[in-house]
Design a protein around this motif. Structure first.
Motif: not given
Length: 243
Positions: A54-75
């Protein structure tokens, strides 16, 4: 003397041929049985509604030094689009993971900083206020080429007709795949075997550049049942609090 040796050679070849035939039969039987058990009889679970991104979901990717924060999702958009904030540290990004999205176009809008994109072998530097599009089937990768953190908004849009709403409800699209990748350490940390197993499940995956996509799909399909025996899965539930 030569004539005497020939029957033995013939018998030896016949025995070897039979042995090879038995091995091939066993391998084929194993693949068939394991695939039936894995995909039909005992399939891995799909996420329930509480575990869909859902919006607000956070996915951390430390190996590529980035972070995703979902704004709106497919569902949330019935399969129409998936958009997220991408925060990238200097030098970060999947520049060493060139990949292809055969079913989606990806639109990148840089809000702050400067990001280098490589799309189909061509370099592009995209600065704040600019955007670039990776068309379906294009090989692309990117990296924060500035000396400070960068921020961009990325959006996936389906590039073909499909049962996107149904797939979104089943958690089989890219936003769910990113969540699963995050649960095994994030992009750049997940093993090639793990990524193959994910590829056996998700319908709009990011395929690696190089090998034909059909070959990657076949390999993923065949490998997933055996990988499951060794604890490599296509779905990982959220960790319980306190663990």
């Amino acid at each position: 003397m030569r004539g005497v040796g020939r029957p033995d050679d013939s018998v030896g070849n016949e025995v070897m041929t039979k042995r090879i035939g038995i091995v091939i039969s066993l391998v084929v039987s194993y693949v068939l049985v394991s695939s039936v058990l894995h995909y039909l009889v005992f399939p891995e679970p799909v996420p329930d509604s509480s575990d869909l991104p859902r919006s607000g979901t956070i996915v951390a990717n430390p190996a590529i030094q980035s972070k995703f924060v979902y704004r709106e999702t497919f569902v949330e958009t019935a399969g129409r689009e998936f958009e997220w904030d991408n925060f990238i540290e200097p030098g970060g990004g999947p520049i060493d993971i060139p990949h292809v999205h055969p079913h989606n176009r990806e639109i990148f809008r840089v809000i702050d900083g400067e990001i280098r994109f490589v799309i189909d072998g061509e370099d592009h530097v995209v600065r704040a206020g600019e955007e670039i599009v990776a068309q379906p089937g294009s090989v692309h990768a990117f990296q924060n080429s500035s000396g400070r953190p960068a921020y961009m908004i990325s959006r996936f849009e389906p590039a073909e007709d499909g049962p996107w709403e149904e797939l979104a409800r089943e958690g089989l699209l890219l936003d769910s795949q990113f969540v699963q990748i995050g649960r095994v350490g994030g992009m750049g940390s997940a093993s090639p075997l793990q990524m193959m197993v994910f590829g056996s499940r998700f319908k709009t995956v990011g395929n690696l550049a190089g090998p034909p996509i059909w070959l990657q799909k076949v390999a993923a399909f065949l490998v997933a049942p055996t990988a499951r025996l060794f604890g490599v899965h296509a779905y990982y539930p959220p960790r319980q609090s306190g663990r």
